[in-house]
Structure formats: structure tokens, C-alpha cells
Design a protein around this motif. Structure first.
Motif, PDB file in Angstrom:
ATOM      1  N   ALA A  64       0.693  -1.200  -0.061  1.00 55.56           N
ATOM      2  CA  ALA A  64      -0.156   0.001  -0.200  1.00 55.56           C
ATOM      3  C   ALA A  64       0.858   1.205   0.088  1.00 55.56           C
ATOM      4  N   LEU A  65       2.039   1.188   0.520  1.00 51.17           N
ATOM      5  CA  LEU A  65       2.970   2.417   0.330  1.00 51.17           C
ATOM      6  C   LEU A  65       3.379   2.758  -1.080  1.00 51.17           C
ATOM      7  N   PRO A  66       3.736   4.184  -1.220  1.00 50.43           N
ATOM      8  CA  PRO A  66       3.886   4.493  -2.604  1.00 50.43           C
ATOM      9  C   PRO A  66       5.274   4.100  -2.983  1.00 50.43           C
ATOM     10  N   GLY A  67       6.134   3.529  -2.317  1.00 55.15           N
ATOM     11  CA  GLY A  67       7.534   3.019  -2.651  1.00 55.15           C
ATOM     12  C   GLY A  67       7.764   1.715  -1.960  1.00 55.15           C
ATOM     13  N   THR A  68       8.995   1.309  -2.151  1.00 54.42           N
ATOM     14  CA  THR A  68       9.600   0.114  -1.425  1.00 54.42           C
ATOM     15  C   THR A  68      10.488   0.782  -0.458  1.00 54.42           C
ATOM     16  N   PRO A  69      10.238   0.104   0.785  1.00 50.64           N
ATOM     17  CA  PRO A  69      11.153   0.556   2.014  1.00 50.64           C
ATOM     18  C   PRO A  69      12.641   0.172   1.729  1.00 50.64           C
ATOM     19  N   PRO A  70      13.718   0.888   2.422  1.00 48.95           N
ATOM     20  CA  PRO A  70      15.036   0.580   1.834  1.00 48.95           C
ATOM     21  C   PRO A  70      15.270  -0.737   2.432  1.00 48.95           C
ATOM     22  N   ALA A  71      16.387  -1.168   1.842  1.00 49.49           N
ATOM     23  CA  ALA A  71      17.116  -2.436   2.170  1.00 49.49           C
ATOM     24  C   ALA A  71      17.169  -2.743   3.550  1.00 49.49           C
ATOM     25  N   SER A  72      17.861  -1.573   4.217  1.00 43.68           N
ATOM     26  CA  SER A  72      18.165  -1.723   5.586  1.00 43.68           C
ATOM     27  C   SER A  72      16.818  -1.843   6.663  1.00 43.68           C
ATOM     28  N   GLU A  73      15.768  -1.455   6.057  1.00 43.07           N
ATOM     29  CA  GLU A  73      14.547  -1.409   7.130  1.00 43.07           C
ATOM     30  C   GLU A  73      13.899  -2.776   6.765  1.00 43.07           C
ATOM     31  N   LEU A  74      14.109  -3.456   5.400  1.00 44.22           N
ATOM     32  CA  LEU A  74      13.495  -4.809   5.016  1.00 44.22           C
ATOM     33  C   LEU A  74      14.489  -5.841   5.855  1.00 44.22           C
ATOM     34  N   LEU A  75      15.542  -5.686   5.907  1.00 45.39           N
ATOM     35  CA  LEU A  75      16.597  -6.549   6.392  1.00 45.39           C
ATOM     36  C   LEU A  75      16.169  -7.108   7.961  1.00 45.39           C
ATOM     37  N   VAL A  76      15.746  -6.069   8.660  1.00 49.14           N
ATOM     38  CA  VAL A  76      15.395  -6.007  10.013  1.00 49.14           C
ATOM     39  C   VAL A  76      13.750  -6.259  10.340  1.00 49.14           C
ATOM     40  N   GLY A  77      13.005  -6.140   9.309  1.00 50.53           N
ATOM     41  CA  GLY A  77      11.572  -6.405   9.193  1.00 50.53           C
ATOM     42  C   GLY A  77      11.129  -7.576   9.515  1.00 50.53           C
ATOM     43  N   PRO A  78       9.838  -7.886   9.868  1.00 46.03           N
ATOM     44  CA  PRO A  78       9.400  -9.059  10.282  1.00 46.03           C
ATOM     45  C   PRO A  78       9.317 -10.182   9.114  1.00 46.03           C
ATOM     46  N   LEU A  79       9.086  -9.565   7.779  1.00 45.32           N
ATOM     47  CA  LEU A  79       9.112 -10.666   6.632  1.00 45.32           C
ATOM     48  C   LEU A  79      10.326 -11.367   6.363  1.00 45.32           C
ATOM     49  N   MET A  80      11.571 -10.513   6.717  1.00 44.23           N
ATOM     50  CA  MET A  80      12.933 -11.121   6.662  1.00 44.23           C
ATOM     51  C   MET A  80      13.029 -12.075   7.802  1.00 44.23           C
ATOM     52  N   ALA A  81      12.360 -12.223   8.837  1.00 40.48           N
ATOM     53  CA  ALA A  81      12.768 -12.742  10.083  1.00 40.48           C
ATOM     54  C   ALA A  81      11.932 -14.136   9.923  1.00 40.48           C
ATOM     55  N   VAL A  82      10.603 -14.186   9.264  1.00 35.52           N
ATOM     56  CA  VAL A  82       9.724 -15.222   9.137  1.00 35.52           C
ATOM     57  C   VAL A  82      10.505 -16.150   7.867  1.00 35.52           C
ATOM     58  N   ALA A  83      10.717 -15.330   6.606  1.00 34.79           N
ATOM     59  CA  ALA A  83      11.366 -16.055   5.730  1.00 34.79           C
ATOM     60  C   ALA A  83      12.785 -16.860   5.896  1.00 34.79           C
TER      61      ALA A  83
END
Length: 565
Positions: A64-83
């Protein structure tokens, strides 16, 4: 190179090729099965991750965001942890989560976060689950792609891509390849052993001969067996007739017996006895078959130490015996001529004496007496009853021979032959055998007066123009002691016609034909539609046995009809 060696090498090559192809197919099927199992495992894991509510909510919020979060934010995000947690637990090569544009939201390589996936995500983003085998940034893999739906909605907001390395599949295949290799090697060894055994059996069946040698032998066998006048019968070791040439069929007067069991073959029993285990190899026996007198012998056929069976040889002695009988008759007549030579000289001296003394009337009476009796007088009573010159000469010779043994040969009062004999050889064979047997019986008998009585009557036939083939009836009796009761003739009159039957106490000479005369005479008569049978076995002290023979088609009554005309 020998044919057997070529066959062995060809068999080994075929077995090796089959084992190699079987091993390769087995390995490929195993690899394919492991790949499908990896795809199914990846699909299951991808479904599990894609159906996680937290993952669905996180992917929806990011999409839903207008862009994709930066890689540093994705790295510590919940999706990275689940995957990463799912990847670590299952040993997958990667667990990747993307948004609706195919941009990576979770990836094992942090530097790849936020980038578009290397493989086409369109099918998964369109709502379909797919399994794939391809090569991505992490290497070749077998995996699955599953769409991620927004919570409580059928809207696709991303995808989950899971893959297992094909190198891991290869390692699993390497662990399974040992049984495959052992199976292929075992099959190859069994094939090699079977090939060697087949080669040995082939050599044993062909006696070590090459195909060219076998072909040459077959041609030579056909040429030899069909080109000789002797009968050849080959009996294999298993008791079957393997060779039965044309001469054997002709001599035995039967069909081709090749391939039939020898023990059940319709041949004389004395011929079968030659191949018994206790039979003396090489001994020749005489037998009667098809109206012929045959000499048969059998020998073992060996190839090295291998028993190949028996070879039975048949030789025809019929013509030889007929010629011998005719030569005996000629010799007997020659002896009679030499015996009467002095009588002729005395007769001439007597006539010369009458003439020199002027006793012309006595000379004329003496010459009239000679003209009435003939220059030669055979010792056969009532010989004038025979008008056929052949019968006269033959019975005259037999009379001389019987007279030398002290036996009188006479013709019975019922004798009357006015026709001409047209089959002298067969008549001689039958009549000669019966007279010879009767003379022998008379000589061996106890009667003081020894005699043999023959009655011959010709029955005219009916033919075109009044000249047909007639039948000759012969009756022969003697003064002997008759057939012994031990011979069984009272119960079975045909016993005397069996091959080898004889009443002589002297051992048979080899090749003398003893015990075959009556059997041959009966076969010759029956072949013409007649017969030879025992009319009376006789009695001890005499008279002896009486035989009667019927020979159709052996006389012609043309002379009689010409005389009547």
C-alpha cells in the motif's frame, strides 16, 4: 575369429549395453523423482509461508506504500525474519517474499532486497501456484511460487517463492547411486555368466563345429545318404530316428520314419534287437522285410567320448540269393551231365556194336528206347506231367540233388501244368525253398524210404483274347518226421513262418539265410495276392509236414489255347 567367440563377444556387448542403459534410466528416474519431491516440498513450504496472517498483513501494508522500503529496513523487518526462519528450519536454498510488482521484500542475500526477482513472477502474481526448475541468482533450484492474498480478500498483494538446490538433489542421488551401480554390475555379471554357459552349450550341441563346417556336413550327408544303395538308419542317443535315407524306405517298404521313436518303429523285431544295450556291436543278421532278404548290422556312433546313438546299415541280398539259387541249379545240372557222360559213351558203344554185328533191328529198337526216354533222364517220377520247360529243368536239377542225398523226388498224380511260367524267379524262390526244406526233413527223418512229393497245378486265368494270367498251386510233402511239437505248430501254424525259425540242430552259418526261406516265400506269395501255409504238420515216423502255396499271376495259358485252336 571363431563363430562361438564372435557370439560370446556380441552377447557381452549386448548385456553391457543393456546394463548401462538400464542404470542410466534408473538414475534419471531417481533424479526426476527427487526433483518432484523437492518441488512438492517447496510448494508446501511456500503455501505455509503465504498463508501466515502476519506475512499477508505485512505484505499488504508494504504494497500500500507509494514505494518500497529501503533494504536496511527490510532486513530487520518481520518478513525477513519469517522467511529466514522458515529457510533455516527446512534447509531450503531460499525463501523469497515479493510485493505485487515482484520486488523482493525478503531474500537470503541482503544485497538483493528491494530488487526485482530474476525469474518471471507473473503466474504467481496472477493468482496461480506453479512449480519450477530454473537457475536464479543463488544457482539451479527446484521450487514453487505461491500468491500472497490480502487478509480477508482475494486480491494478490505479492508472492512467496521457495527453492531447493538441485545440488542437494544430486547429493541425494549420489547416495542412491550405489545400489543402482551394484544392481547394474550384478546384472552385467549374470549376463556374462549366462553368455559363457550359452557358449558352452552351443559348442556341445554343435560338437565344436563352426556354421560353415555344419553346412558342409549337411550337404555331404545328403549327397552320401541319398547316393548309396545301402539303407542307413541313424538312431540318436535319446532313442529317436534322426536319419532314414531313401534306400532304407525302399528296402523296408514303409514310410519315412525320421523323427519317430525307434522303439515304436514298424520294423522287424530282429532289427530293433540290434540296438539293445546287450547286443553285440557289429554282428550282422539276416531278416525278411518287404519281400526282400536283408543283411542288417548296427554300430555305436561316438564323437570323442560322447555317445551319439546308433547307425544301422541295411544291405539287400535278395538278388544275390536268387542268383546263388540259380547257380546251384546250374551246378547241379552240370554234375548230372558229368555223371551221365559215361552212360552216353556206353550207349554209343552199344549202337556201334549192334551195327558192326549186323544186328540192325536191335539197333533200331535200342534207338527207339532212347528216343522215348530222351538223352538225359532226370530222377523225377512222372516228369512228363509238366509241359513248361522251366519247371522241367528246375525240378530235374532238384531231383538230381535230392537223389545224391538218397531222396526220391516225385510228382504227385494230380500234377498238371499245361501253361508257361511267366514269373520264373518268384516261382523258383517259393518252390525251391519248399523242396529244399522237404529234402532236409526227409534226410533227417526215420523212414526207410525217403521221398519228397510235389504236386503242381496251374489254374487258367481270364484275360483279353482268352489269354490271361493264371495261378500256380503247389503242394509239397515229405517222408520226414514232421514238425516237432515243441515248435508250437499245432496251436499256431504260422509259427514256422517267423524269421529265424528252423528245425535244424546244426548251428546256422553266417550269411546262409537259415530260418528265412519260409518267411521270404510267404512274403513273396502274399505280395502277389497269394499265400504259403502249413496244411499238415506231419507226425513222428512220417509222413512229414505238408505245405501248400498259391501264386497268382505267375503262368500264362496262351499255349494251351493255341493248341486247342
Amino acid at each position: 575369429m571363431r563363430f562361438s567367440t564372435q557370439t560370446l563377444l556380441l552377447q557381452l556387448a549386448v548385456v553391457a549395453l543393456v546394463a548401462l542403459l538400464s542404470g542410466a534410466v534408473h538414475a534419471w528416474l531417481t533424479y526426476d523423482r527427487l526433483g518432484r519431491e523437492a518441488e512438492n516440498q517447496a510448494l508446501t513450504l511456500a503455501r505455509t509461508v503465504a498463508s501466515d496472517p502476519s506475512v499477508r498483513a505485512a505484505v499488504q501494508s508494504i504494497s500500500a506504500l507509494p514505494g518500497t522500503p529501503p533494504a536496511s529496513e527490510l532486513l530487520v523487518g518481520p518478513l525477513m525474519a519469517v522467511a529466514e526462519g522458515a529457510r533455516a528450519r527446512t534447509g531450503a536454498l531460499f525463501v523469497v517474499i515479493t510485493d505485487e510488482a515482484g520486488l523482493r521484500l525478503a531474500h537470503p542475500d541482503a544485497e538483493r532486497l528491494g530488487e526485482k526477482v530474476s525469474t518471471d513472477p507473473s503466474e504467481a502474481l496472477s493468482g496461480r501456484e506453479v512449480t519450477t526448475r530454473n537457475t536464479g541468482t543463488l544457482g539451479p533450484s527446484a521450487g514453487a511460487k505461491v500468491p500472497v492474498f490480502a487478509p480477508g480478500s482475494a486480491t494478490v498483494v505479492g508472492e512467496v517463492s521457495v527453492g531447493y538446490s538441485t545440488e542437494t538433489i544430486g547429493q541425494s542421488l549420489a547416495r542412491d547411486i550405489d545400489p543402482i551401480a551394484l544392481t547394474a554390475a550384478g546384472a552385467l555379471l549374470v549376463g556374462i555368466l549366462a553368455s559363457f554357459l550359452l557358449r558352452r552349450r552351443l559348442q556341445r550341441l554343435t560338437l565344436g563345429l563352426e556354421p560353415e563346417e555344419i553346412s558342409t556336413l549337411v550337404h555331404d550327408q545328403v549327397a552320401v545318404l541319398q547316393g548309396v544303395d545301402d539303407g542307413v538308419i541313424g538312431v540318436s542317443a535319446d532313442g529317436r530316428i534322426s536319419v532314414f535315407n531313401a534306400a532304407a524306405r525302399r528296402l523296408l517298404g514303409g514310410p519315412d520314419l525320421a523323427g519317430k521313436p525307434w522303439a515304436e518303429a514298424p520294423v522287424p523285431a530282429r532289427l530293433l534287437a540290434l540296438t539293445r544295450a546287450d547286443a553285440a556291436e557289429g554282428d550282422a543278421v539276416e531278416l525278411v522285410a518287404g519281400g526282400r532278404v536283408l543283411v542288417a548290422s548296427a554300430r555305436k556312433a561316438l564323437h570323442g567320448r560322447e555317445d551319439l546313438g546308433w547307425v544301422v546299415m541295411l544291405r539287400d541280398r535278395t538278388e544275390l540269393q536268387q542268383l546263388t539259387r540259380q547257380l546251384d541249379a546250374v551246378g547241379t545240372m552240370s554234375t548230372a551231365l558229368r555223371a551221365q557222360r559215361h552212360e552216353f559213351a556206353n550207349q554209343l558203344h552199344t549202337i556201334a556194336g549192334f551195327m558192326s554185328m549186323g544186328q540192325h533191328q536191335q539197333a533200331r529198337d535200342y534207338l527207339a528206347g532212347l528216343a522215348a526216354t530222351g538223352p538225359l533222364k532226370f530222377p523225377v517220377d512222372q516228369a512228363e506231367l509238366l509241359q513248361d520247360p522251366y519247371l522241367q529243368a528246375f525240378l530235374g536239377a532238384k531231383g538230381v540233388e535230392a537223389d545224391e542225398r538218397g531222396v526220391t523226388l516225385r510228382l504227385g498224380p494230380e500234377t498238371l501244368v499245361r501253361g508257361r511260367v511267366t514269373e520264373p524267379q518268384e516261382v523258383t524262390t517259393v518252390l525251391g525253398n519248399l523242396i529244399d526244406n522237404a529234402v532236409n526233413a526227409a534226410v533227417a527223418g526215420a523212414a526207410t524210404e525217403r521221398w519228397v512229393e510235389v504236386e503242381i497245378l496251374d489254374e487258367p486265368g481270364v484275360g483279353t483274347g482268352g489269354a490271361g494270367a493264371g495261378t500256380l498251386h503247389i503242394v509239397v510233402g515229405d517222408s520226414g518226421d514232421g514238425l516237432p511239437a515243441a515248435a508250437g505248430t499245432a496251436a499256431d501254424p504260422d509259427a514256422v513262418f517267423a524269421e529265424g525259425f528252423t528245425t535244424s540242430e546244426r548251428p546256422a552259418r553266417a550269411g546262409a539265410g537259415q530260418g528265412l526261406g519260409l518267411a521270404l516265400a510267404r512274403q513273396l506269395a502274399r505280395r502277389r495276392g497269394g499265400d504259403v501255409r502249413l496244411l499238415d504238420p506231419g507226425s513222428p515216423g512220417g509222413p512229414g509236414a505238408v505245405f501248400v502255396a498259391t501264386l497268382p499271376g505267375t503262368t500264362s495259358d496262351s499255349i494251351r489255347r493255341d493248341d486247342n485252336a
